[in-house]
Design an enzyme around this catalytic site. Structure first.
Site, mmCIF file in Angstrom:
data_model
loop_
_atom_site.group_PDB
_atom_site.id
_atom_site.type_symbol
_atom_site.label_atom_id
_atom_site.label_comp_id
_atom_site.label_asym_id
_atom_site.label_seq_id
_atom_site.Cartn_x
_atom_site.Cartn_y
_atom_site.Cartn_z
ATOM 1 N N THR A 1 -25.114 -7.312 14.455
ATOM 2 C CA THR A 1 -24.005 -6.592 13.813
ATOM 3 C C THR A 1 -23.855 -7.007 12.351
ATOM 4 O OG1 THR A 1 -22.856 -6.431 15.934
ATOM 5 C CG2 THR A 1 -21.513 -6.148 13.955
ATOM 6 N N GLN B 1 -33.618 -4.378 19.196
ATOM 7 C CA GLN B 1 -34.220 -4.161 20.515
ATOM 8 C C GLN B 1 -35.733 -4.267 20.532
ATOM 9 O OE1 GLN B 1 -32.872 -3.998 23.412
ATOM 10 N NE2 GLN B 1 -30.729 -3.884 22.800
ATOM 11 N N CYS C 1 -16.926 7.020 32.649
ATOM 12 C CA CYS C 1 -16.251 7.925 33.588
ATOM 13 C C CYS C 1 -14.745 7.720 33.535
ATOM 14 C CB CYS C 1 -16.725 7.650 35.000
ATOM 15 S SG CYS C 1 -18.453 7.988 35.170
ATOM 16 N N ASN D 1 -31.604 1.193 22.049
ATOM 17 C CA ASN D 1 -31.151 0.259 23.069
ATOM 18 C C ASN D 1 -30.943 0.915 24.430
ATOM 19 O OD1 ASN D 1 -29.154 1.204 21.046
ATOM 20 N ND2 ASN D 1 -27.681 0.611 22.605
HETATM 21 C C1 LIG Z 1 -29.808 -1.828 18.644
HETATM 22 C C2 LIG Z 1 -28.770 -2.892 18.518
HETATM 23 N N1 LIG Z 1 -28.289 -3.208 17.308
HETATM 24 C C3 LIG Z 1 -27.347 -4.147 17.140
HETATM 25 C C4 LIG Z 1 -26.821 -4.816 18.203
HETATM 26 C C5 LIG Z 1 -25.728 -5.832 17.974
HETATM 27 O O1 LIG Z 1 -26.262 -7.131 17.956
HETATM 28 P P1 LIG Z 1 -25.269 -8.385 18.081
HETATM 29 O O2 LIG Z 1 -24.703 -8.335 19.434
HETATM 30 O O3 LIG Z 1 -26.179 -9.578 17.876
HETATM 31 O O4 LIG Z 1 -24.271 -8.282 17.003
HETATM 32 C C6 LIG Z 1 -27.286 -4.534 19.493
HETATM 33 C C7 LIG Z 1 -26.716 -5.230 20.677
HETATM 34 O O5 LIG Z 1 -26.353 -4.630 21.668
HETATM 35 C C8 LIG Z 1 -28.296 -3.542 19.656
HETATM 36 O O6 LIG Z 1 -28.758 -3.212 20.858
#
Ligand SMILES: Cc1ncc(COP(=O)(O)O)c(C=O)c1O
Length: 375
Positions: free
Chosen positions: A74, A181, A324, A153
């Site tokens: 993130t 991912q 849901c 993801n």
């Molecule tokens: C494609 C993708 N980007 C970013 C993230 C976020 O990563 P983090 O949890 O290390 O902040 C995730 C996590 O689910 C992800 O799958």
């Protein structure tokens, strides 16, 4: 790991690999000095961080100075998108992304819009693939950056990043890819991909949670998110998290060897074969049949509800592709962008396999699914 459970949610998070645990253990009690201190107590901590940075650079095929440690995927995505916006010259405020990005890209894009940027989100085909032609059509004279995830993801579809890089290079703009991912599952060498910015998240490739990295190609201008005492070459202030950085480095070292991925692909394809032989046309694959992460199987149980199936087998940890509510189903934005019909999308379950997955676990899953889906 819970020994009684069947864990098939490795795309959500992976266990810390024993080799990574071993590398980290001495640093819990070990060098406590500040890596920035020039004395005897700081030096071993600084060496450990430098070694970890070199391990990540080795995985990505870049120089250690092009790696910034972050708190995870993130933060890496936020640092890339916001940093590029703030560093862009006067009058440049357009961004291009896709409709299948993780919220860690979608939400910074929404924030950029609040800051006055314009964002174009291009669509995907029914298998989740972005058409580079659509990216080319979206690029404008004032475009700052294109952000396309390397692998999705939810469905695992792998995007043609190298092809998109040719377009961004020609246009003289930045290319960012969220590789959270793909790292450790497929090759992620930055020069082969042609990216300027690449995001990593430790807990997706058998490293610890709460740590990640951002690759920043030398010469790329980014305004930092965090200002302070000039750590990470002035690009991300704050005393280095030595313990987690060491874990990320060890995980990167492990991720460089992709041999395990062939084994997991075979297991994944065996599972898909079993589901098809039991349910035939009542199960549908979401994602690209071949251009896809080797560990990911997103399958729709047509006419059923994924959440209900998972609820009927609580010992199985996996994810659904829909939320849901009492009287309605909403598909995930990814399945919606792929135009998956509601009757199929509501029955979507993502099984993501990992290094520790066994054939026995998958056989047990198929047995439980047979009971749960027939209910
Ligand atoms: C494609 C993708 N980007 C970013 C993230 C976020 O990563 P983090 O949890 O290390 O902040 C995730 C996590 O689910 C992800 O799958």
């Amino acid at each position: 790991m819970d020994s009684i459970g069947i864990y098939l949610d490795y795309n959500a998070s992976t266990p810390i690999h024993p080799a990574v645990q071993e590398a980290m253990a001495p640093f819990l009690a070990g060098p406590y000095g500040n890596p920035s201190s020039g004395h005897w107590a700081g030096a071993p901590a600084a060496r450990a961080v430098a070694h970890a940075r070199a391990q990540i650079a080795g995985l990505l095929g870049c120089s250690p100075g092009e790696v910034i440690f972050t708190s995870g995927g993130t933060e890496s995505n936020n640092a890339a998108l916001l940093g590029a916006f703030w560093a862009a010259g006067e009058g440049r405020r357009h961004f291009v992304t896709t409709r299948i990005e993780h919220p860690a890209v979608v939400e910074p894009c929404r924030f950029l819009e609040r800051l006055g940027a314009e964002v174009t989100s291009v669509g995907v085909d029914s298998q989740g693939l972005v058409d580079p032609g659509d990216i080319a059509a979206a690029i404008r004279a004032d475009t700052v950056l294109v952000s396309v995830m390397h692998a999705n993801n939810e469905v695992g579809t792998i995007q043609p990043i190298a092809e998109i890089a040719r377009l961004t290079r020609e246009a003289g703009i930045l290319l960012h890819s969220d590789a959270a991912q793909s790292v450790g599952k497929v090759a992620t060498r930055v020069d082969e991909l042609g990216v300027d910015l690449l995001s990593l998240a430790g807990h997706k490739f058998y490293g610890p949670k709460g740590v990640g990295a951002l690759y920043v190609r030398a010469g790329t201008k980014l305004e930092p998110l965090l200002h302070g005492a000039g750590h990470e070459g002035g690009r991300r202030a704050g005393t280095e998290n030595v313990l987690l950085d060491v874990g990320l480095g060890a995980a990167a070292e492990l991720a460089g060897d992709l041999a395990w991925a062939e084994g997991v692909r075979e297991l994944r394809d065996w599972l898909w074969g079993e589901l098809r032989s039991r349910w035939g046309e009542q199960v549908a694959l979401n994602g690209h049949p071949t251009q896809r992460l080797p560990n990911t199987l997103n399958v729709s149980f047509v006419g059923r509800r994924g959440a209900a199936i998972l609820a009927a087998m609580p010992e199985v940890a996996a994810s659904t592709g829909s939320a849901c509510h009492a009287d309605s189903n909403t598909l995930s934005p990814v399945l919606e962008a792929m135009a998956v019909p509601l009757a199929a999308g509501a029955g979507a379950i993502r099984f993501s396999l990992g290094r520790m997955t066994t054939r026995g676990e998958l056989e047990a899953l198929v047995e439980r699914l047979t009971v749960a889906a027939e209910r």
